[in-house]
Structure formats: structure tokens, C-alpha cells
Design an enzyme around this catalytic site. Structure first.
Site, PDB file in Angstrom:
ATOM      1  CG  HIS A  29     -33.263 -85.311  32.601  1.00  0.00           C
ATOM      2  ND1 HIS A  29     -32.725 -86.289  33.122  1.00  0.00           N
ATOM      3  CD2 HIS A  29     -32.255 -84.674  31.946  1.00  0.00           C
ATOM      4  CE1 HIS A  29     -31.603 -86.529  32.520  1.00  0.00           C
ATOM      5  NE2 HIS A  29     -31.136 -85.624  31.605  1.00  0.00           N
ATOM      6  NE  ARG A  77     -24.334 -88.415  28.266  1.00  0.00           N
ATOM      7  CZ  ARG A  77     -24.827 -87.369  28.966  1.00  0.00           C
ATOM      8  NH1 ARG A  77     -24.630 -87.124  30.089  1.00  0.00           N
ATOM      9  NH2 ARG A  77     -25.857 -86.515  28.248  1.00  0.00           N
ATOM     10  CB  CYS A 131     -26.427 -84.561  35.606  1.00  0.00           C
ATOM     11  SG  CYS A 131     -25.075 -83.576  35.971  1.00  0.00           S
TER      12      CYS A 131
HETATM   13  N1  COA Z   1     -10.759 -88.256  29.742  1.00  0.00           N
HETATM   14  C1  COA Z   1     -10.112 -89.050  30.771  1.00  0.00           C
HETATM   15  N2  COA Z   1      -9.332 -88.275  31.734  1.00  0.00           N
HETATM   16  C2  COA Z   1      -9.430 -86.978  31.625  1.00  0.00           C
HETATM   17  C3  COA Z   1      -9.974 -86.466  30.927  1.00  0.00           C
HETATM   18  C4  COA Z   1     -10.858 -87.050  29.796  1.00  0.00           C
HETATM   19  N3  COA Z   1     -11.457 -86.428  28.860  1.00  0.00           N
HETATM   20  N4  COA Z   1      -9.922 -84.886  31.100  1.00  0.00           N
HETATM   21  C5  COA Z   1      -9.060 -84.986  32.177  1.00  0.00           C
HETATM   22  N5  COA Z   1      -8.787 -85.942  32.700  1.00  0.00           N
HETATM   23  C6  COA Z   1      -7.825 -86.675  33.515  1.00  0.00           C
HETATM   24  C7  COA Z   1      -6.595 -86.165  33.524  1.00  0.00           C
HETATM   25  O1  COA Z   1      -5.668 -86.734  32.747  1.00  0.00           O
HETATM   26  C8  COA Z   1      -5.899 -85.963  35.009  1.00  0.00           C
HETATM   27  O2  COA Z   1      -5.590 -87.463  35.328  1.00  0.00           O
HETATM   28  P1  COA Z   1      -4.663 -87.557  36.403  1.00  0.00           P
HETATM   29  O3  COA Z   1      -5.138 -87.126  37.780  1.00  0.00           O
HETATM   30  O4  COA Z   1      -4.438 -89.064  36.377  1.00  0.00           O
HETATM   31  O5  COA Z   1      -3.445 -86.970  36.036  1.00  0.00           O
HETATM   32  C9  COA Z   1      -7.460 -85.715  35.815  1.00  0.00           C
HETATM   33  O6  COA Z   1      -8.633 -86.289  34.843  1.00  0.00           O
HETATM   34  C10 COA Z   1      -7.411 -84.356  36.156  1.00  0.00           C
HETATM   35  O7  COA Z   1      -7.364 -83.439  34.913  1.00  0.00           O
HETATM   36  P2  COA Z   1      -7.829 -82.072  35.063  1.00  0.00           P
HETATM   37  O8  COA Z   1      -7.679 -81.486  33.487  1.00  0.00           O
HETATM   38  O9  COA Z   1      -7.124 -81.128  36.034  1.00  0.00           O
HETATM   39  O10 COA Z   1      -9.250 -82.148  35.014  1.00  0.00           O
HETATM   40  P3  COA Z   1     -10.442 -81.881  36.374  1.00  0.00           P
HETATM   41  O11 COA Z   1     -10.109 -82.680  37.520  1.00  0.00           O
HETATM   42  O12 COA Z   1     -10.573 -80.558  36.472  1.00  0.00           O
HETATM   43  O13 COA Z   1     -11.939 -82.623  35.868  1.00  0.00           O
HETATM   44  C11 COA Z   1     -13.216 -82.891  33.815  1.00  0.00           C
HETATM   45  C12 COA Z   1     -12.261 -81.949  34.632  1.00  0.00           C
HETATM   46  C13 COA Z   1     -14.093 -82.353  32.788  1.00  0.00           C
HETATM   47  C14 COA Z   1     -12.448 -83.938  33.272  1.00  0.00           C
HETATM   48  C15 COA Z   1     -13.997 -83.656  34.961  1.00  0.00           C
HETATM   49  O14 COA Z   1     -14.814 -82.803  35.755  1.00  0.00           O
HETATM   50  C16 COA Z   1     -15.086 -84.705  34.128  1.00  0.00           C
HETATM   51  O15 COA Z   1     -14.655 -85.490  33.471  1.00  0.00           O
HETATM   52  N6  COA Z   1     -16.314 -84.637  34.586  1.00  0.00           N
HETATM   53  C17 COA Z   1     -17.377 -85.160  34.011  1.00  0.00           C
HETATM   54  C18 COA Z   1     -18.478 -84.403  33.629  1.00  0.00           C
HETATM   55  C19 COA Z   1     -19.535 -85.356  33.410  1.00  0.00           C
HETATM   56  O16 COA Z   1     -19.642 -86.222  32.722  1.00  0.00           O
HETATM   57  N7  COA Z   1     -20.951 -84.921  33.697  1.00  0.00           N
HETATM   58  C20 COA Z   1     -22.035 -85.725  33.799  1.00  0.00           C
HETATM   59  C21 COA Z   1     -22.778 -85.218  32.321  1.00  0.00           C
HETATM   60  S1  COA Z   1     -24.486 -84.350  32.709  1.00  0.00           S
HETATM   61 ZN    ZN Z   2     -29.336 -85.245  30.602  1.00  0.00          ZN
END
Ligand code: COA
Ligand code: ZN
Length: 304
Positions: free
Chosen positions: A206, A12, A237
Site C-alpha cells: 500500500h 477486491r 483494509c
Molecule cells: N461468507 C459469508 N458469510 C459468512 C462467512 C463467509 N465466508 N463466514 C461467516 N459467515 C457468516 C455466518 O454464516 C454467520 O451468519 P449469520 O449471522 O447469518 O448466522 C456470520 O457470518 C457470523 O459467523 P461467524 O463464524 O461467527 O463469523 P464472525 O462473525 O466471527 O466473522 C469472518 C468472521 C471472518 C467471517 C468476518 O470477520 C469477515 O468476513 N471478515 C472480513 C475480513 C475482510 O474481508 N477483511 C478485509 C481484508 S483486508
Molecule cells: Zn491490501
């Protein structure tokens, strides 16, 4: 000697930050090798938006196709209810919720404030209530934020309290960009361990500034027994400037093994897995023991 639990996060934290997508069958092979190398827990993937983290867009396939070892707890990072539903459909043992102690980093990472993220966790937790899945709560930037600087201890302690109220079984203090010092780790962990003895406490370091293994030693001294680490030392990240790899699993295991700690991890199998990972990635891995060999690997003097 004390038992230390090794929790692998390369699939991950490591692969999310690579330039290239690793083909699904190769990821599965890597995870299967790690399952056989005696890690206690493994973060297999994250169920986040595939637009935000394209490298982990195959989360369902990976989670469903790996060969599971009953000695390993399989966990996955989830940001929200949608992530929880996806993770449960793949039968994860644990979900790992994530919020940042730094509001600014939380906004960069998930587009919401820390408070809003916690509010959102309520519906996620109530969905999980009747599912047989453990809940871990991670706190990013617990030891410092690349945007905000130092993070007050009371902020971290109050976030742990919130996770406990929500029903988390464990918490992780994550040093997202390697800002923790050994002194700081000892002082914060002492407080956490004495106040939250009902929670499993994990440290996630890290090695951005070379303090990772020193921080582990101080964490152990304060009473922590669970550590995240990443094979080959890959990781970081994508939403934090200057983020580099986690502490390296095989380096951590090597150090602890030669200090006589009790571990389930098998160093030789980890080194094999690390060499496999090295072939999958197109760059040098930060880990050191895989290059230098173990301290017991001696050289023939006549060759030098
Ligand atoms: N899995 C898959 N798709 C997801 C989801 C999830 N858990 N959560 C939201 N989505 C999708 C929605 O279905 C939507 O899809 P669409 O554009 O096709 O309709 C889109 O993402 C936007 O949804 P929204 O609720 O408005 O989310 P957002 O755009 O505000 O994004 C997160 C929020 C949290 C989903 C996004 O920022 C994210 O996944 N970040 C990843 C963070 C990460 O992994 N960081 C690294 C760790 S250190
Ligand atoms: Zn980390």
C-alpha cells in the site's frame, strides 16, 4: 529483461473500502476491461461475511458473470471454510487465504487470533484437497502493524513455513498500511526467496507513505517477480486505521515498462480502465500517470 507479473486487486482490495456499493454490472464491466488489459492474475472479490464487507456482497454473481480470459488467473480472498465452499462453487482458479502477522490486527479483521485462524485453515485446506484450485496464503501486516508496531522477521518466516506445511502454492507478504521501507523489503525478501524457492512469492504494497514503488524496486532486486497493484491506486483494509490505497497498477506498469522489464500488461488499456473506474467512484483517484500522462506524451510548446 526479467518478466514481472502484475496482479490486479482493485475489484477486491479497492472496492471493499469504498463508501458506496458499486452496482454489480459495473463491477463486471471493470473486471472484463482488466481481463483484456493483460494482467496476469486478478483478485475478483472476497467470499467473506456480507455483514463485515457489504461492498462485496455480490461475490457469487460477479465471479460467475465475468468473461474469463484463459491467460488470467482468477483468485478470491476467503477467510474460512464457508468462504472456500462459496469460492469453489464459482469455479475460482485460486483461493487466497488471509491471516495477519499481528495478532491484534487479526482480531480486528476476522475476530480470531492468528493461531486460531491457522487452526481453522486446516478444515478449509482439507475441503480443498480434491478440488482443482490453487492455494495462496497471504500474511497481512508483514512489514508492520498500526497497533503493534514492528513485526519480527522470524514471525513472518514462521507463518510462511506454516502455509507451506498446509500445502499452499504461493504466499503474499502484505504491507497492509504502508509501513514497509525499501531496506526492510530487500532484507526480508532476500531471506524469503532463499528459504522458500518452491513457493511463488508476491508482494502486496500500500502506498500510504509514498514508499510503494521504491519497495517494488527493492523487491525485484531481492528476486521477487510478482506484485499486487490496484487500478487507480484505490484500496485499503476497512479494519486498519489510516489504511489507504494499494500501489497503482498503471503507475507500476508505466515505471516497469520504461525500465524495460518484460510485462504482459498493456498500459493504454489499463489507462482506459482507470478512467472508467474514475467515473464509477465519486472521488479523485490517487494514481498519477492517469492524470499526468505517460513520459512519452509530449505537449505542443506553442500552447504554453
Ligand atoms: N461468507 C459469508 N458469510 C459468512 C462467512 C463467509 N465466508 N463466514 C461467516 N459467515 C457468516 C455466518 O454464516 C454467520 O451468519 P449469520 O449471522 O447469518 O448466522 C456470520 O457470518 C457470523 O459467523 P461467524 O463464524 O461467527 O463469523 P464472525 O462473525 O466471527 O466473522 C469472518 C468472521 C471472518 C467471517 C468476518 O470477520 C469477515 O468476513 N471478515 C472480513 C475480513 C475482510 O474481508 N477483511 C478485509 C481484508 S483486508
Ligand atoms: Zn491490501
Amino acid at each position: 529483461m526479467e518478466r514481472i507479473f502484475i496482479q490486479e486487486v482493485a475489484p477486491r482490495d479497492g472496492l471493499q473500502n469504498e463508501d458506496a456499493f458499486i452496482p454489480t454490472p459495473k463491477k463486471i464491466e471493470l473486471i472484463n476491461q482488466l481481463s483484456n488489459a493483460g494482467v496476469d492474475k486478478m483478485e475478483v472479490t472476497s467470499f467473506v461475511s456480507p455483514k463485515a464487507v457489504p461492498n462485496l456482497r455480490d461475490a457469487e454473481e460477479v465471479m460467475k458473470m465475468i468473461k474469463r480470459n484463459t491467460d488470467v488467473t482468477y483468485t478470491a480472498l476467503i477467510p474460512n471454510l464457508k468462504g472456500a465452499k462459496r469460492a469453489v462453487s464459482c469455479n475460482v482458479d485460486e483461493v487466497n487465504l488471509l491471516v495477519s502477522a499481528s495478532n491484534t490486527h487479526n482480531l480486528k479483521n476476522v475476530g480470531r487470533s492468528t493461531e486460531e485462524t491457522f487452526e481453522g485453515f486446516r478444515e478449509t485446506i482439507s475441503f480443498l484437497e480434491d478440488k482443482r484450485v490453487l492455494i495462496n496464503g497471504s500474511i497481512g501486516t508483514s512489514f508492520g502493524c498500526p497497533f503493534e508496531g514492528s513485526i519480527p522477521e522470524r514471525r513472518v518466516l514462521s507463518l510462511i513455513e506454516k502455509y507451506r506445511e498446509l500445502g499452499a502454492n504461493g504466499i503474499t507478504l502484505a504491507d497492509t498500511t504502508g509501513m514497509a521501507t525499501p531496506k526492510q523489503v530487500y532484507e526480508l525478501c532476500k531471506k524469503v526467496i532463499s528459504r522458500f524457492h518452491d513457493l511463488d512469492v508476491t508482494l502486496h504494497f500500500h502506498n500510504t507513505r509514498g514508499m510503494g514503488l521504491a519497495n517494488v524496486i527493492e523487491g525485484i532486486r531481492a528476486g521477487v517477480t510478482r506484485f499486487d497493484a490496484s487500478l487507480g491506486g484505490v484500496g485499503g483494509c476497512p479494519f486498519a486505521p489510516g489504511a489507504t490505497g494499494n500501489i497503482c497498477t498503471e503507475d507500476l506498469v508505466h515505471m516497469l515498462q520504461f525500465m524495460d522489464y518484460e510485462l504482459n500488461a498493456n498500459l493504454d488499456k489499463l489507462l482506459d480502465a482507470s478512467h472508467y473506474l474514475g467515473k464509477l467512484l465519486s472521488h479523485d483517484l490517487p494514481g498519477q500517470v492517469a492524470k499526468a500522462g505517460k513520459i512519452t506524451d509530449l505537449h505542443d510548446a506553442s500552447n504554453f
